[in-house]
Design a protein around this motif. Sequence first.
Motif, short mmCIF file in Angstrom:
data_model
loop_
_atom_site.label_atom_id
_atom_site.label_comp_id
_atom_site.label_asym_id
_atom_site.label_seq_id
_atom_site.Cartn_x
_atom_site.Cartn_y
_atom_site.Cartn_z
N THR A 6 10.86 7.25 -2.91
CA THR A 6 11.31 8.61 -3.21
C THR A 6 11.07 8.91 -4.68
N ASP A 7 10.46 10.08 -4.97
CA ASP A 7 10.20 10.44 -6.37
C ASP A 7 11.39 11.18 -6.96
N ASP A 8 11.26 11.63 -8.22
CA ASP A 8 12.37 12.27 -8.93
C ASP A 8 12.77 13.62 -8.32
N GLN A 9 11.83 14.24 -7.57
CA GLN A 9 12.13 15.53 -6.94
C GLN A 9 12.66 15.38 -5.51
N GLY A 10 12.82 14.12 -5.06
CA GLY A 10 13.36 13.89 -3.72
C GLY A 10 12.31 13.78 -2.64
N LYS A 11 11.02 13.84 -3.01
CA LYS A 11 9.96 13.69 -2.01
C LYS A 11 9.87 12.23 -1.59
N THR A 12 9.82 12.00 -0.28
CA THR A 12 9.80 10.64 0.26
C THR A 12 8.48 10.36 0.97
N ARG B 131 0.83 -1.21 0.00
CA ARG B 131 0.00 0.00 0.00
C ARG B 131 0.86 1.26 0.00
N TYR B 132 0.27 2.34 -0.53
CA TYR B 132 0.93 3.65 -0.51
C TYR B 132 -0.06 4.68 0.06
N PRO B 133 0.46 5.80 0.59
CA PRO B 133 -0.43 6.79 1.22
C PRO B 133 -1.38 7.43 0.22
N GLY B 134 -2.66 7.51 0.60
CA GLY B 134 -3.66 8.20 -0.21
C GLY B 134 -4.06 9.49 0.47
N SER B 135 -5.31 9.89 0.25
CA SER B 135 -5.80 11.11 0.88
C SER B 135 -6.32 10.81 2.28
N ARG C 2 0.92 8.10 -11.26
CA ARG C 2 1.57 8.44 -12.53
C ARG C 2 2.97 9.02 -12.38
N LYS C 3 3.54 8.96 -11.19
CA LYS C 3 4.90 9.46 -10.97
C LYS C 3 5.79 8.28 -10.58
N ASN C 4 7.04 8.34 -11.04
CA ASN C 4 8.00 7.29 -10.70
C ASN C 4 8.52 7.47 -9.28
N TYR C 5 8.52 6.37 -8.53
CA TYR C 5 9.07 6.37 -7.17
C TYR C 5 10.06 5.21 -7.06
N LYS C 6 11.20 5.47 -6.44
CA LYS C 6 12.18 4.43 -6.18
C LYS C 6 11.96 3.93 -4.75
#
Length: 346
Positions: A327-333, A278-282, A314-318
Motif C-alpha cells: 500500500t502506498d502513501d495515498q492508500g493505493k494497494t 515481484r511487483y505488477p508492471g505494465s 520511486r514511491k514508498n509502499y508498505k
Amino acid sequence: MDAAGSQVEGQCAQYAGLCQSGFVTTDSGNLLCGKIIHLIHDTNVKKQVSKVLNECELKMYRSVAFPAIGTGQAGQSPAKVADDMLDAVVEFASKKSVQHLKKVKIIIFQTNMLRDFYESMKKREYSNVSTTDSLFSMFKSLFWSKKQSTEKKKPMVLEKKVDLATFQICGESQENVDATESWINNLILKEQLEDSISDELIEHFDEKQIKALEDLQRIKHVTIEIEDKLSPPRITISGISRDVCFVYMEVQKMIKNIRDTEEEQSKVELAYNVVEWRYPGSNDNFVAFDKLTNMQLEDAKIAKKTHLTVKINRKNYKVDLNTLQATDDQGKTIQIQRVPKNEGKL
C-alpha cells in the motif's frame, strides 16, 4: 530419480549388489550432467561427502553438486549437516594434491536451511584468514556463481614521500659529537614502530583505498608498503608509534568496509538465487524487484516480520508480508508475488 529416467534406475539396480565403496555411479540419463553418484545411506555425512569429492578428483571431474545430504527422510539436523559438509570441503580443498575438481556446489531447496549453511560458512570466514587460496571464496561458490573479471589488475603501488630531517652536530670533541649522535638515534628508535596487516581482502583495494593510503602516508608522515604478491597480501606501516597505530586502525576500517560490502553482496546473491519477489508492471506483467530489495523482503519474511517499506517506481509502499499486499502513501494497494526458484527440480 523420476527426472533421470528408467535407464538410470536400471543401472542402480544392476550395480547395487556390486557396491563396495558406499556409492554407485551411473550415467546421467535425462539430467544435464556428466554422471550421477548415488550414495548408500550412512549417517556420517562428512564421510560421504569426502568419498564423493575424492572420487571426483580420481575421475578428473571438474565440478560436482550436492543436495543437503541427510536433511530429508533421514531427518538429520540442517545445522549439523551444514557443518559436516563444509568440514569435508575444507579438508579436501586443503590437500595440495587436488588438481582437477575446481567447483563444488551445495543445492538447497528449503529456504529455512539457508541460514544454517550461511552461518556455518560465516564461521569459517574468520577462522583462518591466512588459509591458502581463500577457503571463504570457495564457500561462496557453493551457493552462487560469480563472474571472474578478465581484466588484469594493476599492481598496487604507493608513491613514497619521506621528509628528511638533517641534524648538524657541533661539539668540543669527537667524543661529545658521537655521544650526541647516539642519543639522537636512540630517541628516534624509541619512537619508531613497524606494524603489518595481512588479509586476503587487501587485493580488493581499488583507487579509492589507494588514494586514502597515500593521504594517510602524507598527513601522518609514515611509510606504507603494499605487498600484493604475497598470499595473503600484506600492508606494512612504519613511522612514529602513535601515527603507525592511527594508520593501522584506519587500514583495518578499510578492510572491514570491504568485508561488510562483500558479505552484503553475498547475501543479496544468495537470496536472489533462491527466491524472486515481484511487483505488477505494465500489461499485467510482473517485474522483479532489484536484488537488494529482494533480499530485504526475503529476510523480513524469514524473520517473521509483519511489514516492510520498499520503493516501487520511486514511491514508498508498505508491504504486508502475510497477505503480500503493498500500500502506498495515498492508500493505493497492489498485490506482489514471492516466487521460489528451482522448487521441485533436481
